[in-house]
Scaffold this motif. Sequence first.
Motif, PDB file in Angstrom:
ATOM      1  N   VAL A 129      43.133  13.852  19.733  1.00 23.67           N
ATOM      2  CA  VAL A 129      42.489  14.465  18.580  1.00 23.67           C
ATOM      3  C   VAL A 129      41.843  15.763  19.053  1.00 23.67           C
ATOM      4  N   ILE A 130      42.196  16.856  18.392  1.00 25.14           N
ATOM      5  CA  ILE A 130      41.571  18.146  18.661  1.00 25.14           C
ATOM      6  C   ILE A 130      40.759  18.503  17.427  1.00 25.14           C
ATOM      7  N   THR A 131      39.449  18.612  17.602  1.00 25.73           N
ATOM      8  CA  THR A 131      38.547  18.936  16.502  1.00 25.73           C
ATOM      9  C   THR A 131      37.965  20.322  16.744  1.00 25.73           C
ATOM     10  N   MET A 132      38.132  21.197  15.773  1.00 23.96           N
ATOM     11  CA  MET A 132      37.634  22.570  15.860  1.00 23.96           C
ATOM     12  C   MET A 132      36.683  22.815  14.695  1.00 23.96           C
ATOM     13  N   THR A 133      35.561  23.447  14.996  1.00 24.62           N
ATOM     14  CA  THR A 133      34.546  23.695  13.975  1.00 24.62           C
ATOM     15  C   THR A 133      34.144  25.164  14.005  1.00 24.62           C
ATOM     16  N   TRP A 134      33.996  25.730  12.815  1.00 23.56           N
ATOM     17  CA  TRP A 134      33.525  27.095  12.653  1.00 23.56           C
ATOM     18  C   TRP A 134      32.301  27.080  11.745  1.00 23.56           C
ATOM     19  N   GLN A 135      31.260  27.820  12.135  1.00 24.10           N
ATOM     20  CA  GLN A 135      30.060  27.959  11.322  1.00 24.10           C
ATOM     21  C   GLN A 135      30.250  29.131  10.350  1.00 24.10           C
ATOM     22  N   LEU A 136      29.991  28.920   9.086  1.00 25.71           N
ATOM     23  CA  LEU A 136      30.191  29.967   8.094  1.00 25.71           C
ATOM     24  C   LEU A 136      29.106  31.035   8.152  1.00 25.71           C
ATOM     25  N   THR A 137      28.003  30.743   8.804  1.00 25.45           N
ATOM     26  CA  THR A 137      26.906  31.706   8.894  1.00 25.45           C
ATOM     27  C   THR A 137      27.102  32.701  10.025  1.00 25.45           C
ATOM     28  N   ARG A 138      28.070  32.506  10.882  1.00 25.32           N
ATOM     29  CA  ARG A 138      28.299  33.384  12.025  1.00 25.32           C
ATOM     30  C   ARG A 138      28.952  34.688  11.565  1.00 25.32           C
ATOM     31  N   ASP A 139      28.454  35.804  12.103  1.00 27.94           N
ATOM     32  CA  ASP A 139      29.037  37.116  11.797  1.00 27.94           C
ATOM     33  C   ASP A 139      30.270  37.309  12.667  1.00 27.94           C
ATOM     34  N   ARG A 140      31.414  37.501  12.060  1.00 30.03           N
ATOM     35  CA  ARG A 140      32.679  37.641  12.795  1.00 30.03           C
ATOM     36  C   ARG A 140      33.204  39.061  12.774  1.00 30.03           C
ATOM     37  N   ALA A 141      32.407  39.994  12.325  1.00 25.29           N
ATOM     38  CA  ALA A 141      32.852  41.394  12.225  1.00 25.29           C
ATOM     39  C   ALA A 141      33.118  42.016  13.572  1.00 25.29           C
TER      40      ALA A 141
END
Length: 141
Positions: A129-141
């Motif tokens: 199982v590969i679980t990947m998480t991204w935070q929506l509050t992080r600035d990705r610019a």
Amino acid sequence: MCPASDPADDGAPALRLHRPARLQDASDLRYVLTGWARARDLPEALIADLELAVYEALVNSAEHAYPDGTTGTLHLHAHHDDHTVRVTVTDHGQWRPQPAPDPLRGRGLPLIHLLADHAEITATDQGTVITMTWQLTRDRA
């Protein structure tokens, strides 16, 4: 099985798909995931990271989890809420080590860790199982 052409844009925060563990099916799942993410108005920079990291996880599972000549199953589950996007790729095989180091390969897992805010790989006798998480509050610019 859920068809990979399912746009999954019914407004539900979760996407659940499973396909044969073949490279073409990994590509199909990637396109469905990208459409699902765009339907939720996720930022394009996040979608780019999500698409590449998840594709690497899918390809790794398709290439390494099942013995030559067998086709297992890839499961993709994505969930989106106000704060995070979480994607899980699951196989039911046994990852096989590569016979010899190849300088042109072996970058998938480091890339996943680089692109996701958090990545966890859990290997058991029943699969990986590969679980990947991204935070929506992080600035990705």
